[in-house]
Design a protein around this motif. Structure first.
Motif, PDB file in Angstrom:
ATOM      1  N   LEU A 331       0.827  -1.207   0.000  1.00 15.08           N
ATOM      2  CA  LEU A 331       0.000   0.000   0.000  1.00 15.08           C
ATOM      3  C   LEU A 331       0.859   1.254   0.000  1.00 15.08           C
ATOM      4  O   LEU A 331       0.586   2.218  -0.724  1.00 15.08           O
ATOM      5  CB  LEU A 331      -0.931   0.006   1.219  1.00 15.08           C
ATOM      6  CG  LEU A 331      -2.129  -0.945   1.198  1.00 15.08           C
ATOM      7  CD1 LEU A 331      -2.843  -0.915   2.540  1.00 15.08           C
ATOM      8  CD2 LEU A 331      -3.084  -0.561   0.075  1.00 15.08           C
ATOM      9  N   LEU A 332       1.918   1.238   0.789  1.00 16.23           N
ATOM     10  CA  LEU A 332       2.796   2.405   0.880  1.00 16.23           C
ATOM     11  C   LEU A 332       3.532   2.627  -0.436  1.00 16.23           C
ATOM     12  O   LEU A 332       3.715   3.768  -0.877  1.00 16.23           O
ATOM     13  CB  LEU A 332       3.790   2.223   2.028  1.00 16.23           C
ATOM     14  CG  LEU A 332       3.176   2.165   3.430  1.00 16.23           C
ATOM     15  CD1 LEU A 332       4.239   1.820   4.469  1.00 16.23           C
ATOM     16  CD2 LEU A 332       2.494   3.469   3.781  1.00 16.23           C
ATOM     17  N   ALA A 333       3.956   1.535  -1.083  1.00 11.01           N
ATOM     18  CA  ALA A 333       4.662   1.658  -2.358  1.00 11.01           C
ATOM     19  C   ALA A 333       3.751   2.240  -3.438  1.00 11.01           C
ATOM     20  O   ALA A 333       4.223   2.964  -4.334  1.00 11.01           O
ATOM     21  CB  ALA A 333       5.189   0.294  -2.790  1.00 11.01           C
ATOM     22  N   GLN A 334       2.451   1.942  -3.356  1.00  8.22           N
ATOM     23  CA  GLN A 334       1.499   2.465  -4.335  1.00  8.22           C
ATOM     24  C   GLN A 334       1.287   3.968  -4.181  1.00  8.22           C
ATOM     25  O   GLN A 334       0.992   4.666  -5.155  1.00  8.22           O
ATOM     26  CB  GLN A 334       0.140   1.760  -4.175  1.00  8.22           C
ATOM     27  CG  GLN A 334       0.083   0.340  -4.719  1.00  8.22           C
ATOM     28  CD  GLN A 334      -1.313  -0.224  -4.581  1.00  8.22           C
ATOM     29  OE1 GLN A 334      -1.977  -0.060  -3.547  1.00  8.22           O
ATOM     30  NE2 GLN A 334      -1.783  -0.902  -5.619  1.00  8.22           N
ATOM     31  N   ARG A 335       1.432   4.475  -2.947  1.00  7.58           N
ATOM     32  CA  ARG A 335       1.005   5.841  -2.636  1.00  7.58           C
ATOM     33  C   ARG A 335       2.156   6.814  -2.406  1.00  7.58           C
ATOM     34  O   ARG A 335       1.922   8.012  -2.233  1.00  7.58           O
ATOM     35  CB  ARG A 335       0.107   5.815  -1.398  1.00  7.58           C
ATOM     36  CG  ARG A 335      -1.142   4.976  -1.633  1.00  7.58           C
ATOM     37  CD  ARG A 335      -1.899   4.691  -0.373  1.00  7.58           C
ATOM     38  NE  ARG A 335      -3.032   3.806  -0.648  1.00  7.58           N
ATOM     39  CZ  ARG A 335      -3.898   3.397   0.249  1.00  7.58           C
ATOM     40  NH1 ARG A 335      -3.797   3.822   1.507  1.00  7.58           N
ATOM     41  NH2 ARG A 335      -4.876   2.587  -0.082  1.00  7.58           N
ATOM     42  N   LEU A 336       3.365   6.301  -2.361  1.00 12.83           N
ATOM     43  CA  LEU A 336       4.517   7.154  -2.094  1.00 12.83           C
ATOM     44  C   LEU A 336       5.539   7.011  -3.214  1.00 12.83           C
ATOM     45  O   LEU A 336       5.580   5.991  -3.911  1.00 12.83           O
ATOM     46  CB  LEU A 336       5.156   6.773  -0.755  1.00 12.83           C
ATOM     47  CG  LEU A 336       4.325   7.061   0.500  1.00 12.83           C
ATOM     48  CD1 LEU A 336       4.902   6.323   1.702  1.00 12.83           C
ATOM     49  CD2 LEU A 336       4.265   8.561   0.777  1.00 12.83           C
ATOM     50  N   GLY A 337       6.373   8.022  -3.370  1.00 18.09           N
ATOM     51  CA  GLY A 337       7.424   7.980  -4.371  1.00 18.09           C
ATOM     52  C   GLY A 337       8.467   6.927  -4.050  1.00 18.09           C
ATOM     53  O   GLY A 337       8.529   6.396  -2.935  1.00 18.09           O
ATOM     54  N   LYS A 338       9.314   6.661  -5.019  1.00 15.63           N
ATOM     55  CA  LYS A 338      10.324   5.609  -4.892  1.00 15.63           C
ATOM     56  C   LYS A 338      11.189   5.771  -3.653  1.00 15.63           C
ATOM     57  O   LYS A 338      11.512   4.803  -2.966  1.00 15.63           O
ATOM     58  CB  LYS A 338      11.196   5.626  -6.153  1.00 15.63           C
ATOM     59  CG  LYS A 338      12.341   4.631  -6.155  1.00 15.63           C
ATOM     60  CD  LYS A 338      13.133   4.743  -7.448  1.00 15.63           C
ATOM     61  CE  LYS A 338      14.337   3.793  -7.437  1.00 15.63           C
ATOM     62  NZ  LYS A 338      15.138   3.933  -8.694  1.00 15.63           N
ATOM     63  N   TYR A 339      11.583   7.009  -3.365  1.00 18.23           N
ATOM     64  CA  TYR A 339      12.473   7.239  -2.230  1.00 18.23           C
ATOM     65  C   TYR A 339      11.717   7.582  -0.950  1.00 18.23           C
ATOM     66  O   TYR A 339      12.319   7.671   0.126  1.00 18.23           O
ATOM     67  CB  TYR A 339      13.460   8.352  -2.567  1.00 18.23           C
ATOM     68  CG  TYR A 339      14.375   7.984  -3.720  1.00 18.23           C
ATOM     69  CD1 TYR A 339      15.414   7.087  -3.527  1.00 18.23           C
ATOM     70  CD2 TYR A 339      14.174   8.509  -4.989  1.00 18.23           C
ATOM     71  CE1 TYR A 339      16.253   6.727  -4.583  1.00 18.23           C
ATOM     72  CE2 TYR A 339      14.992   8.164  -6.051  1.00 18.23           C
ATOM     73  CZ  TYR A 339      16.027   7.258  -5.848  1.00 18.23           C
ATOM     74  OH  TYR A 339      16.850   6.896  -6.889  1.00 18.23           O
ATOM     75  N   GLU A 340      10.404   7.789  -1.062  1.00 15.88           N
ATOM     76  CA  GLU A 340       9.603   8.129   0.116  1.00 15.88           C
ATOM     77  C   GLU A 340       9.139   6.890   0.879  1.00 15.88           C
ATOM     78  O   GLU A 340       8.968   6.941   2.091  1.00 15.88           O
ATOM     79  CB  GLU A 340       8.351   8.916  -0.302  1.00 15.88           C
ATOM     80  CG  GLU A 340       8.616  10.306  -0.816  1.00 15.88           C
ATOM     81  CD  GLU A 340       7.328  10.994  -1.238  1.00 15.88           C
ATOM     82  OE1 GLU A 340       7.181  12.189  -0.935  1.00 15.88           O
ATOM     83  OE2 GLU A 340       6.465  10.325  -1.840  1.00 15.88           O
ATOM     84  N   ARG A 341       8.901   5.799   0.178  1.00 15.80           N
ATOM     85  CA  ARG A 341       8.264   4.647   0.821  1.00 15.80           C
ATOM     86  C   ARG A 341       9.213   3.962   1.803  1.00 15.80           C
ATOM     87  O   ARG A 341      10.413   3.810   1.535  1.00 15.80           O
ATOM     88  CB  ARG A 341       7.781   3.648  -0.218  1.00 15.80           C
ATOM     89  CG  ARG A 341       8.855   2.991  -1.036  1.00 15.80           C
ATOM     90  CD  ARG A 341       8.216   1.969  -1.966  1.00 15.80           C
ATOM     91  NE  ARG A 341       9.202   1.222  -2.713  1.00 15.80           N
ATOM     92  CZ  ARG A 341       9.549   1.465  -3.960  1.00 15.80           C
ATOM     93  NH1 ARG A 341       8.980   2.477  -4.600  1.00 15.80           N
ATOM     94  NH2 ARG A 341      10.452   0.721  -4.579  1.00 15.80           N
ATOM     95  N   PRO A 342       8.697   3.571   2.968  1.00 13.60           N
ATOM     96  CA  PRO A 342       9.524   2.845   3.947  1.00 13.60           C
ATOM     97  C   PRO A 342      10.044   1.535   3.367  1.00 13.60           C
ATOM     98  O   PRO A 342       9.310   0.796   2.711  1.00 13.60           O
ATOM     99  CB  PRO A 342       8.555   2.594   5.101  1.00 13.60           C
ATOM    100  CG  PRO A 342       7.513   3.652   4.965  1.00 13.60           C
ATOM    101  CD  PRO A 342       7.355   3.851   3.488  1.00 13.60           C
TER     102      PRO A 342
END
Length: 372
Positions: A331-342
């Protein structure tokens, strides 16, 4: 258990009544068997009642090393007057001081009580401070940290809270699940913005009712501006007319209103991209809610040989099942940029907090890494 009497010349501390005349002579006239917290609270009360002109306040240490800040009586009294005028506080407004009175949030509750002749009840900080009060106790004004307000609502105390005149919430942002609970209350609830250096809050944001807003509104007489980083700067009588530069990045809507964006020192440099930790935390919060996971979480940057820093999420409680962890990361990868996602999830049974009740990010992260 009956409520101790609230007289104009006394206060109630942990269920015992203390008369101002005796407090002014403290410790000469102090009762025996005071615990350390009670003794320190009464000592501040003694100083205020006897007209002390300068005080040393400790910052909470939630974002760095605790520091000592010198504040004048004039600054503290000016802050109390501004809040008192805004909410029309006075002798008919019984006050509950349940934050740590050794820090500005709790200490200013005492100053407001003294300055506005409000009946004062003090209890030591705990998750559910109303549990320490007799059933007959009347409270109209209180300030809580989010952890306390959540505990009160989870304990089914909404009816008691709705009997109050106004509630302040400070020390940390309220997450989406707590905000939804607050929206069900009829008592006005305000999220505060301020710090030790401004003698508590200088701006308020309504969290419920028709006046609810995503923006903070500064109180009358407070001047705000931005520095070159986009961080908030404050000048008023509560700052002794000195310009206080914060590390809080904001968007100014007008000279009285601002949107809080996050702390400049919570920026994570991941792969050369500056990631605002608070932005990622909001997305994380929503994703957890969608997975029906109710727990505290925050984001930090950890050293990474390739990226410089990698975004890491720290969650309170036991580890989630591996399938749920994968779903959360997806879910986080879908909603955040490449370098933003945990890129990593860490778990810690219980987050560390400062003495003032704020989340201690550094200690919590350190402990989570030890156990992770």
């Amino acid at each position: 258990m009956s409520a101790p009497s609230l007289l104009p010349d006394s206060l109630v501390l942990n269920g015992r009544t203390f008369h101002f005349a005796d407090i002014q002579q403290y410790p000469a006239n102090s009762p025996t068997e005071l615990n350390g917290y009670e003794a320190r609270v009464l000592d501040f009360c003694r100083q205020w009642l006897n007209g002390t002109l300068e005080f040393e306040l400790q910052t909470s240490g939630s974002t760095g090393q605790p520091q000592t800040v010198r504040m004048t009586r004039h600054q503290l009294a000016a802050s109390a007057a501004r809040t008192g005028d805004y909410f029309d506080l006075g002798p008919d407004t019984p006050l509950l001081a349940c934050l740590n009175c050794e820090f500005v949030g709790g200490l200013m509750m005492l100053v407001r009580g003294f300055e506005r002749n409000m009946p004062i009840t003090i209890v030591e900080p705990q998750a559910d401070p109303l549990a320490l009060l007799p059933a007959a106790a009347t409270i109209a004004f209180a300030s809580f940290v989010p952890l306390q307000l959540r505990a009160l609502l989870d304990a089914g105390r909404a009816e008691q809270l709705n009997q109050m005149k106004v509630i302040l919430v400070g020390g940390a942002p309220t997450d989406a699940s707590l905000t939804r609970q607050i929206e069900q209350l009829t008592v006005p609830v305000y999220l505060t913005y301020g710090m030790t250096e401004t003698a508590s809050h200088i701006a308020l944001r309504r969290l419920n009712g028709p006046e609810a807003s995503p923006h903070y509104r500064v109180l009358p007489g407070i001047h705000i501006e931005q520095d070159e980083r986009g961080c908030l700067a404050i000048r008023a009588d509560v700052t002794n007319d000195q310009l206080i530069i914060t590390n809080d990045q904001v968007r100014l809507l007008d000279q009285h209103t601002f949107e809080w964006l996050g702390r400049a020192d919570f920026v994570i440099n991941s792969g050369g991209v500056k990631v605002q930790a608070e932005k990622v935390e909001l997305v994380l919060e929503v994703a957890l809610a969608e997975l029906n996971v109710t727990r505290r979480a925050f984001v930090a940057g950890l050293p990474n040989e390739r990226l410089g820093e990698q975004v890491t999420a720290v969650l309170e409680g036991a580890s989630l099942p591996s399938a749920q962890q994968e779903e959360l990361l997806h879910l986080l990868a879908q909603r955040l940029g490449k370098y933003e996602r945990p890129r990593q999830l860490l778990f810690l049974a219980q987050f560390q907090t400062t003495a003032s009740g704020k989340l201690d990010r550094r200690s919590t992260l350190r402990e989570a890494l030890k156990q992770g």
